[in-house]
Design an enzyme around this catalytic site. Structure first.
Site, mmCIF file in Angstrom:
data_model
loop_
_atom_site.group_PDB
_atom_site.id
_atom_site.type_symbol
_atom_site.label_atom_id
_atom_site.label_comp_id
_atom_site.label_asym_id
_atom_site.label_seq_id
_atom_site.Cartn_x
_atom_site.Cartn_y
_atom_site.Cartn_z
ATOM 1 N N GLY A 37 0.770 -1.243 0.000
ATOM 2 C CA GLY A 37 0.000 0.000 0.000
ATOM 3 C C GLY A 37 0.797 1.288 0.000
ATOM 4 N N GLU A 92 3.895 4.581 5.810
ATOM 5 C CA GLU A 92 2.656 3.798 5.738
ATOM 6 C C GLU A 92 1.604 4.554 4.930
ATOM 7 O OE1 GLU A 92 1.175 1.242 5.503
ATOM 8 O OE2 GLU A 92 0.600 0.412 7.443
ATOM 9 N N ASP A 93 0.735 3.793 4.274
ATOM 10 C CA ASP A 93 -0.339 4.452 3.526
ATOM 11 C C ASP A 93 -1.425 4.965 4.454
ATOM 12 O OD1 ASP A 93 -1.114 1.890 4.210
ATOM 13 O OD2 ASP A 93 -1.804 1.305 2.223
ATOM 14 N N ASP A 96 -4.948 2.605 10.715
ATOM 15 C CA ASP A 96 -6.349 2.337 11.030
ATOM 16 C C ASP A 96 -6.437 1.950 12.517
ATOM 17 O OD1 ASP A 96 -9.086 1.762 10.372
ATOM 18 O OD2 ASP A 96 -8.592 -0.329 10.072
ATOM 19 N N LYS A 124 -6.875 7.220 10.397
ATOM 20 C CA LYS A 124 -8.279 7.208 10.831
ATOM 21 C C LYS A 124 -8.277 7.144 12.353
ATOM 22 C CE LYS A 124 -9.466 3.768 7.636
ATOM 23 N NZ LYS A 124 -10.372 2.749 7.032
ATOM 24 N N PHE A 145 -13.756 3.433 4.365
ATOM 25 C CA PHE A 145 -12.756 2.617 3.696
ATOM 26 C C PHE A 145 -12.382 3.318 2.403
ATOM 27 C CE2 PHE A 145 -10.734 -0.970 1.655
ATOM 28 C CZ PHE A 145 -10.038 -1.516 2.724
ATOM 29 N N VAL A 146 -11.078 3.583 2.218
ATOM 30 C CA VAL A 146 -10.658 4.353 1.053
ATOM 31 C C VAL A 146 -9.769 3.520 0.133
ATOM 32 C CG1 VAL A 146 -10.874 6.629 2.138
ATOM 33 C CG2 VAL A 146 -8.729 5.345 2.374
ATOM 34 N N ASP A 152 -5.895 -0.565 -1.512
ATOM 35 C CA ASP A 152 -6.651 -1.529 -2.299
ATOM 36 C C ASP A 152 -7.764 -2.179 -1.503
ATOM 37 O OD1 ASP A 152 -4.806 -3.058 -0.609
ATOM 38 O OD2 ASP A 152 -5.552 -4.780 -1.718
ATOM 39 N N ARG A 158 -5.822 -0.188 -6.549
ATOM 40 C CA ARG A 158 -4.573 0.412 -6.094
ATOM 41 C C ARG A 158 -4.074 1.519 -7.002
ATOM 42 N NH1 ARG A 158 -2.014 -2.235 -2.183
ATOM 43 N NH2 ARG A 158 -2.183 -4.466 -2.241
HETATM 44 P P1 IMP Z 1 -4.055 -1.204 10.993
HETATM 45 O O1 IMP Z 1 -3.084 -2.261 11.397
HETATM 46 O O2 IMP Z 1 -5.460 -1.552 11.435
HETATM 47 O O3 IMP Z 1 -3.668 0.180 11.393
HETATM 48 O O4 IMP Z 1 -4.195 -1.289 9.451
HETATM 49 C C1 IMP Z 1 -3.321 -0.721 8.606
HETATM 50 C C2 IMP Z 1 -3.407 -1.371 7.238
HETATM 51 O O5 IMP Z 1 -4.733 -1.750 6.894
HETATM 52 C C3 IMP Z 1 -2.986 -0.372 6.218
HETATM 53 O O6 IMP Z 1 -1.608 -0.520 5.960
HETATM 54 C C4 IMP Z 1 -3.811 -0.776 5.020
HETATM 55 O O7 IMP Z 1 -3.124 -1.737 4.283
HETATM 56 C C5 IMP Z 1 -5.047 -1.374 5.589
HETATM 57 N N1 IMP Z 1 -6.143 -0.398 5.607
HETATM 58 C C6 IMP Z 1 -6.677 0.216 6.675
HETATM 59 N N2 IMP Z 1 -7.662 1.048 6.333
HETATM 60 C C7 IMP Z 1 -7.743 0.975 4.976
HETATM 61 C C8 IMP Z 1 -8.572 1.623 3.994
HETATM 62 O O8 IMP Z 1 -9.460 2.444 4.285
HETATM 63 N N3 IMP Z 1 -8.330 1.284 2.713
HETATM 64 C C9 IMP Z 1 -7.386 0.394 2.333
HETATM 65 N N4 IMP Z 1 -6.591 -0.229 3.201
HETATM 66 C C10 IMP Z 1 -6.769 0.056 4.522
HETATM 67 MG MG MG Z 2 -0.716 -1.019 4.376
#
Ligand code: IMP
Ligand code: MG
Length: 184
Positions: A37, A92-93, A96, A124, A145-146, A152, A158
């Site tokens: 990502g 990081e993209d 979440d 977020k 969700f984006v 993706d 993507r």
């Molecule tokens: P976390 O571990 O819950 O913070 O998740 C992070 C990862 O989840 C990111 O690196 C993304 O790959 C994926 N992710 C979280 N939210 C989104 C979204 O809205 N769109 C796409 N990928 C997401």
């Molecule tokens: Mg990611």
């Protein structure tokens, strides 16, 4: 939009450089992109920061399929990154729940990194389960969700140049239209 992203990435790069200067850093940061990502974000930041620093890549997945996190973070490729004694900057993209970044920070600090900072294009905050310090955040967004600019849904979308909110209704109506014309 990509224009907004480009402008913001320039601002982040400036902030990163200012912090390095203020800290009297003698070595450049070790840039680590969380693939897939973060690739477009990391590439852009690499082009905007001076010196064409190498970007290492680590794979982390918490999302199995769909839009709901599994809670488990699988990391691969970290052993190939020479983080020992380095100031790591994780790219990081989107952050979440925070689990991915928390797991990667723990991993790199455990491997002997001197510090581990985080730059993320999106965050977020309302979704956070694990508190993680974000040093550089492009944009805070609501709980949507984006897709696009590297992000993706099960490998799809993507390549969209802008970041868009995922709307299942759009896909459904599109599929309906494709089926009606017998189309691929
Ligand atoms: P976390 O571990 O819950 O913070 O998740 C992070 C990862 O989840 C990111 O690196 C993304 O790959 C994926 N992710 C979280 N939210 C989104 C979204 O809205 N769109 C796409 N990928 C997401
Ligand atoms: Mg990611």
């Amino acid at each position: 939009s990509r224009d907004t992203i480009l402008r913001r990435v320039h601002e982040l790069a400036r902030a990163i450089q200012d912090d390095l200067q203020a800290a009297g850093a003698t070595t450049p940061p070790c840039l680590v992109s969380v693939i897939e990502g973060a690739r477009p974000f990391a590439r852009l930041l690499q082009q905007v920061l001076p010196g064409q620093l190498p970007v290492y890549e680590v794979r982390a997945s918490s999302y199995g399929r769909g839009t709901v996190s599994s809670g488990q973070v699988a990391v691969s490729g970290a052993e190939r990154i020479p983080v020992q004694g380095q100031h790591v900057l994780l790219l990081e993209d989107i952050v979440d729940t925070g689990r991915t970044i928390a797991a990667l920070r723990a991993r790199f600090l455990g491997d002997g990194a001197r510090s581990c900072r985080v730059a993320t294009l999106l965050s977020k905050p309302s979704r956070r389960v694990v508190e993680v310090p974000l040093d550089y955040t492009g944009f805070e967004i609501p709980d949507e969700f984006v897709l696009g600019f590297g992000m993706d849904l099960d490998g799809r979308y993507r390549e969209l140049p802008d970041v868009v909110i995922y709307d299942p209704e759009v896909e459904r109506s599109f599929r309906g239209a494709a089926a009606a014309t017998g189309g691929a």
